[in-house]
Design a protein around this motif. Structure first.
Motif, mmCIF file in Angstrom:
data_model
loop_
_atom_site.group_PDB
_atom_site.id
_atom_site.type_symbol
_atom_site.label_atom_id
_atom_site.label_comp_id
_atom_site.label_asym_id
_atom_site.label_seq_id
_atom_site.Cartn_x
_atom_site.Cartn_y
_atom_site.Cartn_z
ATOM 1 N N ASP A 70 18.879 -3.954 20.699
ATOM 2 C CA ASP A 70 18.842 -4.799 19.511
ATOM 3 C C ASP A 70 19.449 -4.028 18.340
ATOM 4 O O ASP A 70 19.432 -2.802 18.302
ATOM 5 N N LEU A 71 19.972 -4.804 17.408
ATOM 6 C CA LEU A 71 20.767 -4.183 16.347
ATOM 7 C C LEU A 71 20.045 -4.270 15.011
ATOM 8 O O LEU A 71 19.593 -5.348 14.612
ATOM 9 N N SER A 72 19.966 -3.119 14.339
ATOM 10 C CA SER A 72 19.377 -3.138 12.995
ATOM 11 C C SER A 72 20.388 -3.795 12.050
ATOM 12 O O SER A 72 21.547 -3.378 11.987
ATOM 13 N N ILE A 73 19.986 -4.834 11.345
ATOM 14 C CA ILE A 73 20.974 -5.589 10.559
ATOM 15 C C ILE A 73 20.634 -5.684 9.068
ATOM 16 O O ILE A 73 21.131 -6.560 8.368
ATOM 17 N N SER A 74 19.744 -4.802 8.612
ATOM 18 C CA SER A 74 19.498 -4.796 7.161
ATOM 19 C C SER A 74 19.231 -3.373 6.700
ATOM 20 O O SER A 74 18.992 -2.475 7.507
ATOM 21 N N SER A 78 13.381 -2.498 8.718
ATOM 22 C CA SER A 78 14.659 -3.164 8.916
ATOM 23 C C SER A 78 14.487 -4.444 9.728
ATOM 24 O O SER A 78 13.571 -4.555 10.536
ATOM 25 N N PHE A 79 15.394 -5.381 9.486
ATOM 26 C CA PHE A 79 15.443 -6.548 10.363
ATOM 27 C C PHE A 79 16.328 -6.205 11.552
ATOM 28 O O PHE A 79 17.308 -5.461 11.415
ATOM 29 N N PHE A 80 15.965 -6.775 12.690
ATOM 30 C CA PHE A 80 16.743 -6.546 13.904
ATOM 31 C C PHE A 80 17.290 -7.863 14.426
ATOM 32 O O PHE A 80 16.627 -8.896 14.324
ATOM 33 N N PHE A 81 18.446 -7.768 15.021
ATOM 34 C CA PHE A 81 19.018 -8.923 15.709
ATOM 35 C C PHE A 81 18.864 -8.691 17.212
ATOM 36 O O PHE A 81 19.175 -7.611 17.709
ATOM 37 N N ARG A 82 18.410 -9.739 17.912
ATOM 38 C CA ARG A 82 18.123 -9.603 19.349
ATOM 39 C C ARG A 82 19.412 -9.576 20.171
ATOM 40 O O ARG A 82 19.695 -10.469 20.960
ATOM 41 N N LEU A 83 20.172 -8.531 19.991
ATOM 42 C CA LEU A 83 21.446 -8.411 20.703
ATOM 43 C C LEU A 83 21.221 -8.309 22.205
ATOM 44 O O LEU A 83 22.007 -8.830 23.002
ATOM 45 N N ASN A 106 16.354 -17.365 14.398
ATOM 46 C CA ASN A 106 15.592 -17.368 15.657
ATOM 47 C C ASN A 106 15.722 -16.064 16.429
ATOM 48 O O ASN A 106 14.893 -15.760 17.283
ATOM 49 N N ASP A 107 16.790 -15.340 16.150
ATOM 50 C CA ASP A 107 17.033 -14.088 16.879
ATOM 51 C C ASP A 107 16.742 -12.860 16.021
ATOM 52 O O ASP A 107 17.144 -11.750 16.365
#
Ligand code: MSP
Length: 500
Positions: free
Chosen positions: A201-205, A159-164, A117-118
């Motif tokens: 937001d954090l790039s996570i891939s 890249s996928f991002f996480f909604r930090l 979801n994030d």
């Protein structure tokens, strides 16, 4: 592994990068966690203890390339060295986790799904430091280097991002509500200031290389090595199975980490856990860094302290003692062999070794056992009282990871006991008053036994020897409460021989 299935609490070390050999810093973090685990287990707690190796990422892929071997083979060999380190520093029962294990792939992928979801897809471009496995903002890049001095390279990728960014307030609320969540306090303030300054937001891939855990259902993407790495803690608890148990153990978990990776543990990891609906750890303790002769230890400078060599040269327990006596846990310090030698000679051989040797040798002269009548004078009573509550005095300090403070308590009792010997002059009592001599030696036996319990988490081999001299089981603090009646003692041998 009963301690995994049924645990009251959890202590973790960081999982170590395998692109270099184990060094004293790794040994330090592992021994710190081990001391805490041992203390708690002696106290009757069931503790889950985890350590291991962090094996994915571009750095490892490149190290394997440089070594001219396949990355799996490289990882197997390199991880093995850390396993050897764990056993060389005498880590008590633990789970050694490798991020390349199947249980971890499953766990990281299941965790990713809980974050969905994030997570959104975007494009990333920016400077990347492979050494730190971290993106660096343009303002922080000076002469092609990150603030830590690592070379950075330009990266552009989908890249996928996480909604930090969405977690900024929730994190701040958590820090506020649980002031003990981050320690030491100065580090807590740094983290709060960092979060207050705004979270991106954090790039996570990654999709430029493939040495990592595949993002579920997204071909070509692997997970950012830090997500992969942090998840190790719950993999070790059996995630994705038995979520309730995972949350329970996490709620009583202390992560021991180096100060340089506090942000990952105190900002990213809690945000991920909030998103996944898993309970946050109880506490994250950031310890300081060892330098050598005032300089950062690094492979390129060639000044890295090798834990294996130190153990061979000085013995394991003296090293374990030195690391936690010499600097306050949480602060930085400089590693010097001269100081290590002094500590062995003064603190260990003179203070502790002599006390044990003198008292137990005396008991041998009396035939190897004492006639206990507990007709104590005020002096004996004082020493007895101090011995009786040593563990009680150490417990709240260990709870706060104040390991040097706990050692101070034990050394106070050692000093008091040595002073008691000089004051009571047992060698004279032997000639004049054998009943009193028995009382004096009984009080000293109690203090030595208490000291051994207090030091058992720090120096398990040494204290095992003392317990054996005294025929004490030494497996639980509850024994400290037992009376020392007509105990038979064996002849002691020196604990810290002066010269090899
Ligand atoms: N793989 C990451 C951690 C992931 S945890 C989910 C990593 N590994 S590391 O091998 O670079 O370092 C791990 C830890 O080793 C540090 O956080 C610290 O605990 C310890 N140390 C490494 N060098 C050190 C010193 N010079 N001094 C003291 N400890 C240091 O970061």
């Amino acid at each position: 592994m009963a301690w995994r299935k049924n645990c009251d609490s959890m202590i973790t070390t960081p999982i170590y990068y395998i692109n270099g050999d184990p060094h004293i810093g790794h040994a330090y973090a592992s021994i710190a966690a081990d001391i805490i685990v041992r203390f708690k287990r002696l106290d009757g707690e069931k503790v889950h203890f985890s350590t291991g190796t962090d094996e994915h990422g571009i750095k490892v892929a490149r190290s394997a390339e440089n070594a001219g071997i396949g990355v799996r083979e490289f990882s197997d060999q390199a991880s093995q060295k850390f396993r050897e380190m764990s056993s060389a520093v005498n880590l008590t029962d633990h789970d050694f986790i490798r991020t390349t294990e199947e249980r971890h792939r499953k766990s990281a992928q299941a965790f990713w799904k809980l974050l969905e979801n994030d997570i959104y897809k975007g494009a990333y471009s920016g400077w990347y430091s492979a050494r730190d496995e971290e993106y660096v903002t343009a303002e922080d890049v000076v002469d092609g280097k990150s603030p830590s001095g690592a070379t950075v390279e330009w990266m552009e990728e989908e890249s996928f991002f996480f909604r930090l960014s969405a977690y900024q307030n929730r994190l701040l609320e958590h820090y506020e509500k649980y002031p003990e969540f981050i320690a030491p306090i100065s580090r807590r303030n740094e983290v709060i200031a960092f979060v207050k300054s705004g979270l991106k937001d954090l790039s996570i891939s990654r999709n430029k290389f493939d040495w990592g855990i595949p993002v579920p259902d997204s071909e070509g993407h692997i997970m950012y090595v830090w997500i992969d790495a942090l998840v190790n803690y719950i993999t070790s608890l059996g995630f994705p199975n038995d979520l309730r148990r995972v949350s329970e153990a996490m709620s009583n978990c202390i992560h021991i980490v180096g100060k340089e990776i506090l942000r990952f543990h105190a900002v990213y990891w809690p945000a991920f856990l909030m998103s996944a609906g898993i309970t946050l750890p109880k506490r994250i303790f950031a310890h300081g860094w060892w330098t050598r002769d005032g300089q950062k230890m690094s492979k390129s400078v060639g000044n890295v302290v090798d834990p294996f060599a130190m153990i061979t040269e000085y013995g394991l327990d003296p090293l374990r003692y030195f690391l936690f006596r010499e600097i306050r846990f949480g602060e930085d310090g400089d590693f010097s062999e001269t100081t290590l030698r002094k500590r062995i000679s003064y603190d260990l051989a003179n203070d502790l070794g002599n006390l044990v040797q003198r008292v137990l040798a005396f008991i041998q002269k009396l035939g190897g056992s004492l006639t206990v009548n507990y007709d104590f004078s005020i002096k004996e009573k004082e020493l007895y009282a101090l011995s009786r509550n040593l563990v009680e005095r150490m417990r709240p300090l260990i709870e706060k990871q104040n390991l040097h403070g706990a050692l101070d308590c034990a050394w106070e009792l050692i000093a008091e006991s040595n002073k008691f010997v000089s004051d009571m002059k047992p060698w004279e009592l032997a000639k004049t008053d054998v009943a009193r001599l028995n009382c004096v030696l009984t009080a000293l036996c109690e203090s030595i036994r208490a000291i051994s319990f207090g030091l058992a988490p720090f120096m398990p081999d040494t204290t095992r020897k003392i317990f054996d001299f005294m025929n004490v089981d030494g497996k639980s603090f509850t024994e400290v409460e037992r009376d020392f009646t007509n105990q038979r003692c064996n002849p002691p041998v020196p604990l810290f021989p002066r010269e090899k």
